[in-house]
Scaffold this motif. Structure first.
Motif, mmCIF file in Angstrom:
data_model
loop_
_atom_site.group_PDB
_atom_site.id
_atom_site.type_symbol
_atom_site.label_atom_id
_atom_site.label_comp_id
_atom_site.label_asym_id
_atom_site.label_seq_id
_atom_site.Cartn_x
_atom_site.Cartn_y
_atom_site.Cartn_z
ATOM 1 N N MET A 176 0.850 -1.185 0.000
ATOM 2 C CA MET A 176 0.000 0.000 0.000
ATOM 3 C C MET A 176 0.889 1.240 0.000
ATOM 4 O O MET A 176 2.025 1.217 0.487
ATOM 5 N N SER A 177 0.352 2.304 -0.566
ATOM 6 C CA SER A 177 1.095 3.559 -0.668
ATOM 7 C C SER A 177 0.180 4.721 -0.325
ATOM 8 O O SER A 177 -1.007 4.717 -0.682
ATOM 9 N N THR A 178 0.735 5.709 0.368
ATOM 10 C CA THR A 178 0.035 6.974 0.617
ATOM 11 C C THR A 178 0.901 8.077 0.020
ATOM 12 O O THR A 178 2.125 8.086 0.215
ATOM 13 N N THR A 207 -3.315 0.435 -3.476
ATOM 14 C CA THR A 207 -2.922 -0.903 -3.008
ATOM 15 C C THR A 207 -2.641 -1.783 -4.218
ATOM 16 O O THR A 207 -3.241 -1.624 -5.278
ATOM 17 N N TRP A 208 -1.737 -2.728 -4.038
ATOM 18 C CA TRP A 208 -1.408 -3.677 -5.100
ATOM 19 C C TRP A 208 -0.807 -4.948 -4.504
ATOM 20 O O TRP A 208 -0.481 -5.004 -3.311
ATOM 21 N N PHE A 230 12.860 -10.221 -9.172
ATOM 22 C CA PHE A 230 11.982 -9.788 -10.248
ATOM 23 C C PHE A 230 10.556 -9.893 -9.715
ATOM 24 O O PHE A 230 10.153 -10.951 -9.214
ATOM 25 N N ALA A 231 9.808 -8.811 -9.808
ATOM 26 C CA ALA A 231 8.447 -8.781 -9.269
ATOM 27 C C ALA A 231 7.463 -8.348 -10.349
ATOM 28 O O ALA A 231 7.763 -7.465 -11.162
ATOM 29 N N LEU A 232 6.318 -8.973 -10.347
ATOM 30 C CA LEU A 232 5.203 -8.550 -11.189
ATOM 31 C C LEU A 232 4.155 -7.937 -10.270
ATOM 32 O O LEU A 232 3.528 -8.635 -9.462
ATOM 33 N N ARG A 233 3.973 -6.631 -10.404
ATOM 34 C CA ARG A 233 3.035 -5.903 -9.563
ATOM 35 C C ARG A 233 1.664 -5.834 -10.229
ATOM 36 O O ARG A 233 1.577 -5.553 -11.432
ATOM 37 N N ILE A 236 -4.404 -3.176 -7.459
ATOM 38 C CA ILE A 236 -5.715 -3.545 -6.911
ATOM 39 C C ILE A 236 -6.666 -2.342 -6.928
ATOM 40 O O ILE A 236 -7.786 -2.417 -7.437
ATOM 41 N N ASP A 237 -6.208 -1.218 -6.395
ATOM 42 C CA ASP A 237 -7.087 -0.042 -6.320
ATOM 43 C C ASP A 237 -6.232 1.199 -6.095
ATOM 44 O O ASP A 237 -5.132 1.125 -5.514
ATOM 45 N N HIS A 238 -6.732 2.351 -6.547
ATOM 46 C CA HIS A 238 -6.084 3.629 -6.242
ATOM 47 C C HIS A 238 -7.118 4.753 -6.362
ATOM 48 O O HIS A 238 -8.131 4.617 -7.065
ATOM 49 N N ASP A 239 -6.871 5.835 -5.653
ATOM 50 C CA ASP A 239 -7.793 6.974 -5.662
ATOM 51 C C ASP A 239 -7.788 7.651 -7.038
ATOM 52 O O ASP A 239 -6.738 7.789 -7.676
ATOM 53 N N THR A 240 -8.980 8.051 -7.456
ATOM 54 C CA THR A 240 -9.119 8.747 -8.733
ATOM 55 C C THR A 240 -9.579 10.179 -8.475
ATOM 56 O O THR A 240 -9.853 10.563 -7.325
#
Length: 275
Positions: A176-178, A207-208, A230-233, A236-240
């Motif tokens: 998650m990120s803010t 979030t992802w 190696f990561a595949l992100r 999931i959701d983010h503010d619009t």
């Protein structure tokens, strides 16, 4: 006269009988010699044949035994040489040193570090924390865009040790990120004066999930390791910005990447210290 003839006939008869007896004796002797010779020759041949078989068979048997012994020895040696992989419980701290390469640039600055707890059952609990400030030049063609924020990731890895030095692992993360974002843009017109507008949005979040494949290697000092992932992100959701008067959508999410991509690949390199 008659007596004389009888005497001569008797002498000839005796001579004939004697010659016949000598001939029979000679034939018998020849047959016996041939029989003895026949009995002798097969025995000799048999001895020679047996000797030849021994000479031919013995080396072959020896070679097979030696090959079997060598094969058994090789298998035993390979099993004996294979080291036992030991996985111990350990507390670990790691830093993504690849992020330091962004410091001299003028379009992004990133930092990331984390902790991990490794268990004997090959499971590792992992937590990441990072900070990013991004200035993507392609966000607004006729303006500027800046996003700044923090992100946190937590998950688990499963170790697949190759030996006591090299390890491959797979894992998963929830992140998650803010963040806050701001920018400005200019609207130009050949008829009217140019208009410059700015925007600022705070307390946004996203979030992802991540699927992670990684590898790491112990250095000469067993407390230090170096590795990469190696990561595949998967977003999931983010503010619009629905209902916002500004037409500029969120361009980038700290820790994830471009907001308009539902999946983002990523490569990270790190150095780790463990107790």
């Amino acid at each position: 006269m008659i007596l004389r003839l009888l005497f001569i006939f008797s002498i000839l008869s005796c001579s004939a009988i004697s010659a016949q007896a000598q001939s029979d004796s000679t034939k018998t002797s020849s047959i016996d010699s041939v029989a003895v010779l026949n009995d002798t020759i097969p025995a000799s041949e048999k001895v020679i044949s047996d000797s030849t078989m021994v000479k031919k068979t013995t080396p072959t048997d020896t070679v097979v035994v030696n090959q079997t012994a060598i094969s058994d020895s090789t298998v035993t040696d390979s099993l004996a040489v294979k080291p036992k992989v030991n996985i111990k419980t350990a507390f670990q701290i790691f830093i993504d040193y690849g992020k330091f390469l962004t410091i001299p640039t003028d379009f992004e600055t990133k930092y990331e570090a984390g902790v991990a707890f490794q268990m004997k059952n090959k499971l590792v609990l992992v937590a990441h924390a990072g900070q990013a400030e991004l200035h993507p030049g392609s966000a607004i063609e006729n303006g500027e865009y800046t996003v700044k924020g923090q992100y946190f990731k937590g998950g688990i890895n499963y170790l697949i040790p190759l030996d006591n030095t090299n390890t491959f692992y797979i894992g998963g993360r929830y992140a998650m990120s803010t963040y806050d974002e701001n920018g400005s843009y200019e609207i130009s017109s050949p008829l009217w004066p140019n208009i410059t507008r700015s925007f600022e949005r705070k307390d946004l979040s996203a979030t992802w999930a991540e699927v992670v494949f990684g590898t790491e290697k112990k250095l000469k000092n067993p407390h230090w390791l170096i590795g990469g992932t190696f990561a595949l992100r998967i977003l999931i959701d983010h503010d619009t910005v629905e209902g916002d008067s500004d037409p500029v959508e969120t361009f980038a999410i700290p820790g994830y990447g471009r907001a308009f991509d539902s999946t983002e690949p990523a490569i990270n390199v790190y150095i780790k210290w463990q107790l």
